[in-house]
Design a protein around this motif. Structure first.
Motif, mmCIF file in Angstrom:
data_model
loop_
_atom_site.group_PDB
_atom_site.id
_atom_site.type_symbol
_atom_site.label_atom_id
_atom_site.label_comp_id
_atom_site.label_asym_id
_atom_site.label_seq_id
_atom_site.Cartn_x
_atom_site.Cartn_y
_atom_site.Cartn_z
ATOM 1 N N ALA A 1 -3.837 7.808 -0.189
ATOM 2 C CA ALA A 1 -3.090 6.707 -0.800
ATOM 3 C C ALA A 1 -4.010 5.728 -1.530
ATOM 4 O O ALA A 1 -3.633 5.157 -2.566
ATOM 5 C CB ALA A 1 -2.281 5.970 0.274
ATOM 6 N N SER A 2 -5.231 5.553 -1.026
ATOM 7 C CA SER A 2 -6.167 4.616 -1.662
ATOM 8 C C SER A 2 -6.566 5.071 -3.054
ATOM 9 O O SER A 2 -7.014 4.272 -3.868
ATOM 10 C CB SER A 2 -7.441 4.492 -0.832
ATOM 11 O OG SER A 2 -7.156 4.494 0.526
ATOM 12 N N TYR A 3 -6.442 6.367 -3.306
ATOM 13 C CA TYR A 3 -6.905 6.918 -4.594
ATOM 14 C C TYR A 3 -5.759 7.353 -5.501
ATOM 15 O O TYR A 3 -5.969 7.613 -6.678
ATOM 16 C CB TYR A 3 -7.810 8.127 -4.332
ATOM 17 C CG TYR A 3 -8.834 7.885 -3.250
ATOM 18 C CD1 TYR A 3 -9.841 6.931 -3.451
ATOM 19 C CD2 TYR A 3 -8.775 8.550 -2.033
ATOM 20 C CE1 TYR A 3 -10.767 6.670 -2.452
ATOM 21 C CE2 TYR A 3 -9.700 8.289 -1.028
ATOM 22 C CZ TYR A 3 -10.688 7.350 -1.243
ATOM 23 O OH TYR A 3 -11.608 7.087 -0.257
ATOM 24 N N GLN B 1 -10.971 9.904 -9.495
ATOM 25 C CA GLN B 1 -10.784 9.926 -8.035
ATOM 26 C C GLN B 1 -10.970 11.329 -7.449
ATOM 27 O O GLN B 1 -10.900 11.491 -6.216
ATOM 28 C CB GLN B 1 -9.374 9.427 -7.669
ATOM 29 C CG GLN B 1 -9.012 8.092 -8.254
ATOM 30 C CD GLN B 1 -9.818 6.949 -7.649
ATOM 31 O OE1 GLN B 1 -10.679 7.166 -6.814
ATOM 32 N NE2 GLN B 1 -9.539 5.738 -8.085
ATOM 33 N N GLU C 1 -4.465 8.832 3.854
ATOM 34 C CA GLU C 1 -5.833 8.607 3.363
ATOM 35 C C GLU C 1 -5.966 8.705 1.847
ATOM 36 O O GLU C 1 -6.745 7.963 1.255
ATOM 37 C CB GLU C 1 -6.797 9.582 4.044
ATOM 38 C CG GLU C 1 -6.976 9.235 5.506
ATOM 39 C CD GLU C 1 -8.388 9.513 5.992
ATOM 40 O OE1 GLU C 1 -9.338 9.470 5.182
ATOM 41 O OE2 GLU C 1 -8.519 9.780 7.198
ATOM 42 N N LYS D 1 0.803 -1.224 0.000
ATOM 43 C CA LYS D 1 0.000 0.000 0.000
ATOM 44 C C LYS D 1 0.841 1.281 0.000
ATOM 45 O O LYS D 1 0.284 2.381 -0.078
ATOM 46 C CB LYS D 1 -0.948 0.032 1.214
ATOM 47 C CG LYS D 1 -2.014 -1.049 1.189
ATOM 48 C CD LYS D 1 -2.979 -0.832 0.036
ATOM 49 C CE LYS D 1 -4.125 -1.834 0.099
ATOM 50 N NZ LYS D 1 -4.848 -1.936 -1.185
#
Ligand code: ADP
Ligand code: MG
Length: 323
Positions: free
Chosen positions: A200-202, A271, A198, A140
């Motif tokens: 990072a997911s997008y 995103q 936060e 991740k």
């Protein structure tokens, strides 16, 4: 005071973090990482007179030494866990050490990263090395290399402020509130740890801005094998920066100034709403300032026209004479 007394007095604070099996005092620290996490390790050295002017307040030096490392942790979308400190000192100025350790622990407490060890030596000038270990869920972590043509390019905060603040500090001209705010942006960088964790997911790629926005975006694009465009009209310039420097110089400092410790990241256009939601919830300014393209060139555009930005030698703009 000898080295052991110095460590005891200024740095040996007992951490209560349950991940610390053994802290300061033995030959090495022992930590217990969470199961199934990858570790992210960063280190940064600050040399007095090179990375900060001698006149900078000792507590700011301490805070900054931690913050610049946290900025690297943020760029990787990691969570800071443990910190070590290697300190070379010309003397044992108690006032300086008191301020330095206070600033260092201010940042350490704010970002929950305990000091678990270090080294203390005497030398000709002050050299401060901070090392931080962070952790992240497997695969991740954000890297520089993930940007794709078509992605948007974002930056946090207002780049250029820190460079203006440093210039004011060096010329000893901090008199009004705007100038004080700019100085503070150099002295107390705001590492974007929570925001980066936060988004990072997008996001597809990230880098932290330490050498200057243009140069650091270029590094991200080189790592990603892509080119890009920066829309100068979309650069988030702070009110104090424009007030103190004027618009043209503000743009120049935003592109080339350095010491911002903001995060640049890229993300697919779809995103955008999710990123805006995170930015709003965490109260961090996040601005879309350009896009990733095919090729290998990074260009600047202003008012729909291409601008040649030269970041070698004295930095300035000039209208492109060709293509
Ligand atoms: P050694 O002689 O085995 O190298 P040191 O005397 O350098 O050990 O260090 C003793 C302890 O103090 C170690 O746990 C070390 O990590 C810690 N330490 C030394 N300097 C610092 C510092 N500046 N900040 C935090 N811990 C330190
Ligand atoms: Mg030893």
């Amino acid at each position: 005071m000898d080295e052991f007394e110095l460590i005891r007095r200024y740095f040996a604070r007992s951490g209560r973090d349950p991940s610390i099996v053994l802290g300061i005092g033995d030959d090495g620290a022992i930590v217990r990482p969470d199961a199934d996490r990858e570790l992210v390790i960063v280190i940064d050295t600050m040399v007095e007179g090179v990375h900060y002017p001698s006149g900078l307040d000792a507590s700011d030096i301490g805070y900054r030494a931690v913050a610049v490392n946290l900025s690297d942790i943020a760029a990787m979308a990691a969570r800071p866990r443990w910190m070590t400190l290697a300190l070379t000192l010309a003397g044992d100025d108690a006032g300086w050490l008191d301020g330095f350790s206070r600033g260092l622990f201010e940042a350490a407490d704010e970002f929950s990263v305990p000091l678990i060890g270090g080294d203390t030596t005497r030398g000709d000038q002050t050299v401060i090395t901070v090392q931080i270990t962070g952790d992240v869920m497997p695969s991740k972590a954000l890297r520089r290399s993930g940007a794709k043509p078509g992605d948007d390019i974002y930056v946090t905060g207002t780049p250029g402020d820190a460079a203006a603040g440093l210039a004011l500090l060096q010329s000893n001209t901090v008199h009004n509130e705007n100038q004080r705010q700019l100085l503070r942006r150099f002295a107390r960088p705001a590492p974007r740890v929570a925001l980066a964790g936060e988004v990072a997911s997008y996001a597809s790629a990230a880098i932290d801005v330490s050498d200057g926005l243009f140069a650091d975006i270029e590094k991200l694009l080189v790592a990603s094998g892509a080119g890009g465009v920066i829309e100068l009209d979309d650069l988030p310039l702070s009110v104090p920066l424009v007030a103190v420097q004027g618009k043209a110089s503000a743009i120049e400092l935003a592109l080339g100034g350095g010491d911002d410790y903001e995060i640049v990241f890229t993300a697919a256009a779809a995103q955008a709403p999710a990123i805006a939601e995170v930015a709003k919830r965490l109260s961090v300014a996040v601005s879309k300032i350009g896009s990733v393209s095919k090729g290998d060139a990074l260009q600047c555009v202003k008012g729909g026209r291409k601008f040649a930005y030269r970041h070698a030698g004295y930095r300035h703009f000039a209208e492109a004479s060709d293509d």
